[in-house]
Scaffold this motif. Structure first.
Motif, PDB file in Angstrom:
ATOM      1  N   LEU A  17     -84.364 -21.145  19.256  1.00  0.00           N
ATOM      2  CA  LEU A  17     -84.386 -20.225  18.129  1.00  0.00           C
ATOM      3  C   LEU A  17     -82.993 -19.646  17.862  1.00  0.00           C
ATOM      4  N   ARG A  18     -82.334 -19.219  18.938  1.00  0.00           N
ATOM      5  CA  ARG A  18     -80.964 -18.706  18.772  1.00  0.00           C
ATOM      6  C   ARG A  18     -80.037 -19.782  18.228  1.00  0.00           C
ATOM      7  N   ASP A  19     -80.215 -21.009  18.708  1.00  0.00           N
ATOM      8  CA  ASP A  19     -79.367 -22.114  18.224  1.00  0.00           C
ATOM      9  C   ASP A  19     -79.565 -22.343  16.725  1.00  0.00           C
ATOM     10  N   MET A  20     -80.826 -22.286  16.296  1.00  0.00           N
ATOM     11  CA  MET A  20     -81.104 -22.466  14.865  1.00  0.00           C
ATOM     12  C   MET A  20     -80.402 -21.374  14.056  1.00  0.00           C
ATOM     13  N   ALA A  21     -80.497 -20.134  14.560  1.00  0.00           N
ATOM     14  CA  ALA A  21     -79.858 -19.023  13.855  1.00  0.00           C
ATOM     15  C   ALA A  21     -78.346 -19.212  13.834  1.00  0.00           C
ATOM     16  N   ALA A  22     -77.777 -19.673  14.954  1.00  0.00           N
ATOM     17  CA  ALA A  22     -76.323 -19.874  15.021  1.00  0.00           C
ATOM     18  C   ALA A  22     -75.896 -20.956  14.038  1.00  0.00           C
ATOM     19  N   ARG A  23     -76.716 -22.019  13.936  1.00  0.00           N
ATOM     20  CA  ARG A  23     -76.405 -23.087  12.996  1.00  0.00           C
ATOM     21  C   ARG A  23     -76.433 -22.554  11.563  1.00  0.00           C
ATOM     22  N   ILE A  64     -86.711 -21.593  10.389  1.00  0.00           N
ATOM     23  CA  ILE A  64     -86.665 -20.515  11.388  1.00  0.00           C
ATOM     24  C   ILE A  64     -87.916 -19.652  11.289  1.00  0.00           C
ATOM     25  N   GLU A  65     -88.321 -19.323  10.071  1.00  0.00           N
ATOM     26  CA  GLU A  65     -89.505 -18.483   9.912  1.00  0.00           C
ATOM     27  C   GLU A  65     -90.743 -19.179  10.489  1.00  0.00           C
ATOM     28  N   ALA A  66     -90.882 -20.473  10.172  1.00  0.00           N
ATOM     29  CA  ALA A  66     -92.049 -21.205  10.678  1.00  0.00           C
ATOM     30  C   ALA A  66     -92.047 -21.240  12.208  1.00  0.00           C
ATOM     31  N   PHE A  67     -90.862 -21.431  12.788  1.00  0.00           N
ATOM     32  CA  PHE A  67     -90.764 -21.479  14.244  1.00  0.00           C
ATOM     33  C   PHE A  67     -91.087 -20.113  14.856  1.00  0.00           C
ATOM     34  N   CYS A  68     -90.622 -19.045  14.205  1.00  0.00           N
ATOM     35  CA  CYS A  68     -90.929 -17.691  14.689  1.00  0.00           C
ATOM     36  C   CYS A  68     -92.438 -17.427  14.655  1.00  0.00           C
ATOM     37  N   VAL A  69     -93.071 -17.800  13.554  1.00  0.00           N
ATOM     38  CA  VAL A  69     -94.513 -17.575  13.432  1.00  0.00           C
ATOM     39  C   VAL A  69     -95.251 -18.351  14.531  1.00  0.00           C
ATOM     40  N   LEU A  71     -94.008 -19.246  17.461  1.00  0.00           N
ATOM     41  CA  LEU A  71     -93.764 -18.578  18.749  1.00  0.00           C
ATOM     42  C   LEU A  71     -94.639 -17.342  18.899  1.00  0.00           C
ATOM     43  N   LEU A  72     -94.758 -16.569  17.817  1.00  0.00           N
ATOM     44  CA  LEU A  72     -95.574 -15.351  17.872  1.00  0.00           C
ATOM     45  C   LEU A  72     -97.029 -15.700  18.155  1.00  0.00           C
ATOM     46  N   ALA A  73     -97.505 -16.765  17.499  1.00  0.00           N
ATOM     47  CA  ALA A  73     -98.915 -17.126  17.637  1.00  0.00           C
ATOM     48  C   ALA A  73     -99.201 -17.742  19.002  1.00  0.00           C
ATOM     49  N   LEU A  74     -98.313 -18.628  19.465  1.00  0.00           N
ATOM     50  CA  LEU A  74     -98.605 -19.374  20.683  1.00  0.00           C
ATOM     51  C   LEU A  74     -98.159 -18.648  21.940  1.00  0.00           C
ATOM     52  N   ARG A  75     -97.053 -17.897  21.848  1.00  0.00           N
ATOM     53  CA  ARG A  75     -96.488 -17.293  23.056  1.00  0.00           C
ATOM     54  C   ARG A  75     -96.896 -15.839  23.218  1.00  0.00           C
ATOM     55  N   GLN A  76     -97.370 -15.231  22.149  1.00  0.00           N
ATOM     56  CA  GLN A  76     -97.782 -13.829  22.196  1.00  0.00           C
ATOM     57  C   GLN A  76     -96.751 -12.973  22.924  1.00  0.00           C
ATOM     58  N   PRO A  77     -95.529 -13.007  22.475  1.00  0.00           N
ATOM     59  CA  PRO A  77     -94.454 -12.301  23.192  1.00  0.00           C
ATOM     60  C   PRO A  77     -94.594 -10.795  23.092  1.00  0.00           C
ATOM     61  N   VAL A  78     -94.054 -10.101  24.090  1.00  0.00           N
ATOM     62  CA  VAL A  78     -93.985  -8.637  24.027  1.00  0.00           C
ATOM     63  C   VAL A  78     -92.560  -8.208  24.356  1.00  0.00           C
ATOM     64  N   ALA A  79     -92.332  -6.918  24.235  1.00  0.00           N
ATOM     65  CA  ALA A  79     -91.053  -6.287  24.606  1.00  0.00           C
ATOM     66  C   ALA A  79     -89.861  -7.043  24.060  1.00  0.00           C
ATOM     67  N   SER A  80     -88.889  -7.344  24.913  1.00  0.00           N
ATOM     68  CA  SER A  80     -87.607  -7.816  24.393  1.00  0.00           C
ATOM     69  C   SER A  80     -87.723  -9.184  23.716  1.00  0.00           C
ATOM     70  N   ASP A  81     -88.610 -10.070  24.204  1.00  0.00           N
ATOM     71  CA  ASP A  81     -88.773 -11.365  23.539  1.00  0.00           C
ATOM     72  C   ASP A  81     -89.292 -11.186  22.115  1.00  0.00           C
ATOM     73  N   LEU A  82     -90.222 -10.249  21.966  1.00  0.00           N
ATOM     74  CA  LEU A  82     -90.765  -9.970  20.635  1.00  0.00           C
ATOM     75  C   LEU A  82     -89.653  -9.450  19.719  1.00  0.00           C
ATOM     76  N   ARG A  83     -88.846  -8.554  20.262  1.00  0.00           N
ATOM     77  CA  ARG A  83     -87.740  -8.016  19.450  1.00  0.00           C
ATOM     78  C   ARG A  83     -86.777  -9.112  19.012  1.00  0.00           C
ATOM     79  N   VAL A  84     -86.475 -10.039  19.942  1.00  0.00           N
ATOM     80  CA  VAL A  84     -85.536 -11.123  19.597  1.00  0.00           C
ATOM     81  C   VAL A  84     -86.114 -11.966  18.457  1.00  0.00           C
ATOM     82  N   SER A  87     -86.041 -10.080  15.226  1.00  0.00           N
ATOM     83  CA  SER A  87     -84.659  -9.912  14.761  1.00  0.00           C
ATOM     84  C   SER A  87     -84.108 -11.199  14.179  1.00  0.00           C
ATOM     85  N   VAL A  88     -84.362 -12.316  14.835  1.00  0.00           N
ATOM     86  CA  VAL A  88     -83.841 -13.586  14.317  1.00  0.00           C
ATOM     87  C   VAL A  88     -84.456 -13.873  12.953  1.00  0.00           C
ATOM     88  N   MET A  89     -85.737 -13.540  12.799  1.00  0.00           N
ATOM     89  CA  MET A  89     -86.373 -13.763  11.505  1.00  0.00           C
ATOM     90  C   MET A  89     -85.671 -12.934  10.425  1.00  0.00           C
TER      91      MET A  89
END
Lengths: 238, 238
Positions: A17-23, A64-69, A71-84, A87-89
């Motif tokens: 995800l960070r790599d996509m944003a950097a690109r 990036i948006e599709a990948f974020c969605v 990640l949110l759906a499949l990984r159910q992130p919390v705390a700092s991962d959720l913030r990242v 933020s990338v979105m």
């Protein structure tokens, strides 16, 4: 060790995800640089390339948006991962706007190449250089998870606004000297405004990254030197 | 029945989120209307109010974002609920930009009140009316979960661009007629551009809502009549 596998693959997802944003950031930076280069060199081919390349930035934003969605759906992130992820979105949203402003500047550069040249373009080059530096530093801060670097970018917008104010006043003076300058000067005003907005979006990006790393926000008000909304320039002799 | 309780409370959360977005949309709409009213009536008190009220919109954006992050972390939504939360977060971002453009227009209205009046402001009023209508329809579509209504808003930006192009050309003509018009006309150009950008953000909002309800995107390119980036107006007699 299925668990370890999942953990590692999650880290890989976040890195991807960070790599996509950097690109996307790299592409946006190049668009801004090329738009100004096209303006300065009166290079309409390069300007057309910038206009056409804008779809690549738009496509990256959707990716990036599709990948974020996902990640949110499949990984159910919390705390700092959720913030990242959030933020990338949001960063991708700002980068998309930066791409729009660059493409709009390039369109105007095409028209300007057909009009008599007007004044020096040094101010545009200096603004672009600063904007590019800030954008690059912001994206580095994202990749390196560096809140302090993000904070420095956030505070570095002021010189950009100062150059913008100078350009604004100079262009109004050109207009007053000779009505034949008005079309060109108007397009240049909007290009300068686009660069100033690109600077603003870069500080937004820095804010997002700071939030992603630290979880708290930067102060509401940042140093801001753009007073052009209040500017009045009077014709000479009035 | 703890399960039912959780379900109901989750629905309440989503309703609360939509309500927050609707409140923010109403405030943004009012800011746009008041900025133009201040311009037309040369009412600097109203313009100052608009500038000051911008912090309320910014605060609402942060509130919505924090609530979205909380919902994502605690509720771990998937599918359509996830799309709604992501979309509202992005809508709040667009509304914040709309608020910025309205505040910038209001700042310029303050300066314009101290300069000689220039031409008719009918075009600004018509643009504002259309922008407001679209913004209201978009926010209604969000509250009613109505993808078709969102699609109609998305397609309704063209008349706004057409008025903008007319204003743009008229203002350039004023500048050429008399250099004393240049300061005022420049501020008016930027106000018109702000309204045009507000229209663009409104179509973004409509796209988000369409995506939230349907889960698929509207086509890449929407009808677009803003060709001002390519405009050249020559002084009379040239």
């Amino acid at each position: 060790m299925p668990n370890e596998h999942i953990v590692r693959s999650y880290d890989e997802d976040l890195r991807r995800l960070r790599d996509m944003a950097a690109r996307m950031g790299g592409l946006a930076e190049r668009q801004v640089a090329d738009a100004t280069r096209a303006l300065v060199r009166r290079d309409t081919d390069l300007a057309s390339e910038v206009v056409q390349r804008d779809v690549q930035i738009d496509a990256l934003e959707r990716e990036i948006e599709a990948f974020c969605v996902q990640l949110l759906a499949l990984r159910q992130p919390v705390a700092s991962d959720l913030r990242v992820i959030i933020s990338v979105m949001k960063v991708s949203n700002d980068l998309e706007r930066i791409g729009d402003y660059a493409a709009n500047a390039a369109k105007r550069a095409i028209v300007l190449a057909s009009l008599p040249a007007l004044g020096s373009l040094n101010g545009f080059e200096r603004m672009t250089h600063l904007v590019q530096e800030n954008l690059k530093a912001a994206m580095d801060a994202l990749v390196n998870n560096d809140a302090e670097a993000a904070g420095r970018v956030w505070a570095a917008d002021e010189p950009i606004d100062t150059i913008y104010n100078g350009i604004f006043r100079e262009l109004l003076t050109f207009m007053m000297e000779d009505p034949r300058n008005i079309s060109a000067a108007t397009h240049m005003l909007f290009i300068a405004k686009n660069l100033e907005r690109i600077g603003d979006h870069t500080t937004n990006i820095a804010e997002r990254i700071h939030y992603a790393v630290r979880g708290d926000s930067l102060p509401d008000e940042r140093p801001k030197a753009d007073d052009s909304a209040y500017a009045v320039v009077r014709p000479a002799g009035e």
